[in-house]
Write an enzyme that holds these catalytic residues in place. Structure first.
Site, PDB file in Angstrom:
ATOM      1  CE  LYS A 126      -4.353  -1.862   1.533  1.00 22.87           C
ATOM      2  NZ  LYS A 126      -4.016  -3.298   1.606  1.00 22.87           N
TER       3      LYS A 126
HETATM    4  C1  LIG Z   1      -4.558  -4.342   0.879  1.00 22.24           C
HETATM    5  C2  LIG Z   1      -3.811  -5.617   0.816  1.00 22.24           C
HETATM    6  C3  LIG Z   1      -4.157  -6.628  -0.096  1.00 22.24           C
HETATM    7  C4  LIG Z   1      -5.352  -6.532  -1.034  1.00 22.24           C
HETATM    8  O1  LIG Z   1      -5.192  -5.561  -2.037  1.00 22.24           O
HETATM    9  P1  LIG Z   1      -6.467  -5.011  -2.857  1.00 22.24           P
HETATM   10  O2  LIG Z   1      -5.943  -3.921  -3.716  1.00 22.24           O
HETATM   11  O3  LIG Z   1      -7.419  -4.508  -1.799  1.00 22.24           O
HETATM   12  O4  LIG Z   1      -7.031  -6.146  -3.622  1.00 22.24           O
HETATM   13  C5  LIG Z   1      -3.381  -7.783  -0.136  1.00 22.24           C
HETATM   14  N1  LIG Z   1      -2.332  -7.947   0.694  1.00 22.24           N
HETATM   15  C6  LIG Z   1      -1.969  -6.996   1.594  1.00 22.24           C
HETATM   16  C7  LIG Z   1      -0.822  -7.264   2.505  1.00 22.24           C
HETATM   17  C8  LIG Z   1      -2.681  -5.803   1.683  1.00 22.24           C
HETATM   18  O5  LIG Z   1      -2.322  -4.875   2.587  1.00 22.24           O
END
Ligand SMILES: *Cc1c(COP(=O)(O)O)cnc(C)c1O
Length: 462
Positions: free
Chosen positions: A112
């Site tokens: 993120k």
């Molecule tokens: C947010 C997140 C996801 C999922 O990603 P999306 O874009 O919501 O599909 C997967 N793994 C981790 C570690 C995350 O923080």
């Protein structure tokens, strides 16, 4: 470039307004009216580019005249300066024609950061130009909160309030948020659950009078700038593995469908991708949708991969818009009742299946995969990444084309799952975080009461 709503009834916006607006006024999500196209020659010319330069080439066409080239370059430089690997998104090989794309070298150890470091810088720049300030308000069950705080902590024109459910996030996750002591960062530990936090957020966005004239902004995963920033690493990985001269495929641990949708966009922009694997945990609505045309919400299950614990994936709407020929009315009709089961028509489903495969991996298998991959290659996976690797191995169509598994978090962030797989394995935090458990924390514990939360926010803002 203009941006339009997936429900077809909101005004079209410029890039800057799209980023600052978030959700469209008709309840839809903004998408670009047309996508920039990259030819084989354009992609061949990306070979060997630094991550930031590649990001510039991918993002610039979306931005139009809202940023000058030097402004965009400057924002990108600052967005990736806190990443601790000089490649930003390095590839590691774990099997014949299987690679891990490590997206966890940012400040909070999860992918993120790619989007939220960029979004913080972009917001701050656009606000400064307009002479505005905003209040970012978000709710988190873990990863998003810390990434948003890290993204905004150095921003002059943003105050950020993040609500998390008191005593219901892991200690690493809490400390990643509460040990940021910047003057513009406020952590609220709400005596309630994640839904209570989200309800607080919804009520505050609906009536912002408690802010005395200041404006709220959202940084949740429906913000277009987040998706856009994520397109870059698909190009980066594919070019490093031989695109455009060969096709490359991706497996993506999926929750809200933001990350994998960025991969879909990369393909629509010309990157040769034959297969995108939607990897889910027990919260498998997307897997059921692709495999059985059953998109019905089921009760939330708490898993070992909590960042993918999601009942309905908000960014799926952006794919639906494409599958239904970019007809906003069709999307609005399909989504009129979000709690009702949804069925795609045959053409839309067939179109989705051309690109997407899906697979569901439960906790038990997740733990086994962490152990198996460690024993066969010495590589330690976090539980989210393990789901992506297992899904890729089960449903990949070609062994000749490289399969890239996106690693969305560092294993030290989710020690519980790793300890189940490898009870004797030490998983130290990376060096810049080793004193995390000694750092001073700051947060406000508040009752689940809208008036109290809003009073706290108004006072904090002075
Ligand atoms: C947010 C997140 C996801 C999922 O990603 P999306 O874009 O919501 O599909 C997967 N793994 C981790 C570690 C995350 O923080």
């Amino acid at each position: 470039m203009k941006f339009i709503s997936t429900r077809g009834r909101a005004p079209s916006l410029s890039f800057a307004d799209t980023v600052l607006t978030g959700l469209a006024s008709d309840g839809g999500l903004y998408v670009p009216e047309t996508l920039p196209q990259f030819s084989r020659e354009d992609i061949a010319a990306m070979a060997g580019l630094d991550y930031r330069e590649l990001a510039f080439r991918i993002i610039q066409p979306f931005v139009g005249d809202d940023l000058t080239d030097s402004e965009l370059r400057d924002i990108l430089e600052r967005s990736y300066q806190h990443f601790r690997h000089s490649a930003v998104a390095p590839l590691v090989q774990t099997d014949a024609s299987e690679w891990i794309l490590e997206l966890f070298h940012g400040p909070t150890l999860a992918f993120k950061d790619f989007a939220l470091q960029f979004l913080g810088q972009l917001f701050d720049h656009l606000l400064k130009k307009r002479g505005e300030r905003v209040v970012v308000m978000g709710a988190t069950s873990g990863d998003t909160g810390s990434a948003a705080i890290e993204g905004c902590r150095h921003c002059d024109n943003i105050d950020i309030f993040i609500l998390h459910p008191h005593n219901r996030v892991s200690e690493v996750q809490r400390r990643q948020m509460t040990t940021v002591l910047s003057d513009n960062v406020f952590n609220i530990a709400l005596e309630g659950n994640f839904d209570d936090c989200q309800n607080m957020l919804k009520a505050s966005f609906a009536d912002q009078s408690f802010l005395g004239g200041r404006r709220l902004a959202a940084v949740n995963s429906i913000n277009w700038a987040r998706i856009m920033a994520q397109i870059v690493y698909y190009f980066y990985a594919a070019v490093n593995l031989g695109a455009p001269h060969r096709a490359v495929n991706f497996s993506v641990p999926t929750g809200n469908f933001g990350d994998i949708f960025a991969g879909y966009l990369a393909r629509q922009m010309g990157l040769p991708i034959d297969q995108l694997v939607i990897a889910t945990n027990a919260n498998d609505i997307l897997h059921r949708c692709i495999s059985d045309n059953d998109h019905s919400p089921q009760p939330l299950v708490h898993s070992l991969s909590p960042s993918m614990d999601i009942m309905v994936s908000s960014n799926f709407e952006r794919l639906l818009f494409d599958l239904y020929g970019r007809d906003g009315n069709a999307v609005a009709e399909l989504l009129a009742d979000r709690s009702a089961p949804m069925h795609l028509d045959d053409r839309a489903l067939a179109k989705a299946r051309e690109v997407f495969s899906s697979c569901r991996v439960d906790d038990l298998r997740t733990v086994e995969v962490i152990r198996e991959v460690y024993e066969s290659s010495g590589y330690l996976l976090d539980p989210h990444t393990a789901i992506g690797v297992e899904a890729a191995r089960r449903v990949r169509r070609s062994t000749g084309e490289p399969m890239v598994c996106l690693s969305t978090a560092h294993p030290a962030k989710f020690p519980e799952a790793v300890a189940r797989a490898l009870p004797t394995q030490e998983i130290p935090l990376p060096s810049h975080m080793q004193d995390l458990f000694q750092r001073e924390e700051r947060m406000k514990v508040l009752p689940n009461d809208l008036g109290e939360v809003q009073r706290f926010m108004a006072e904090a803002l002075g």
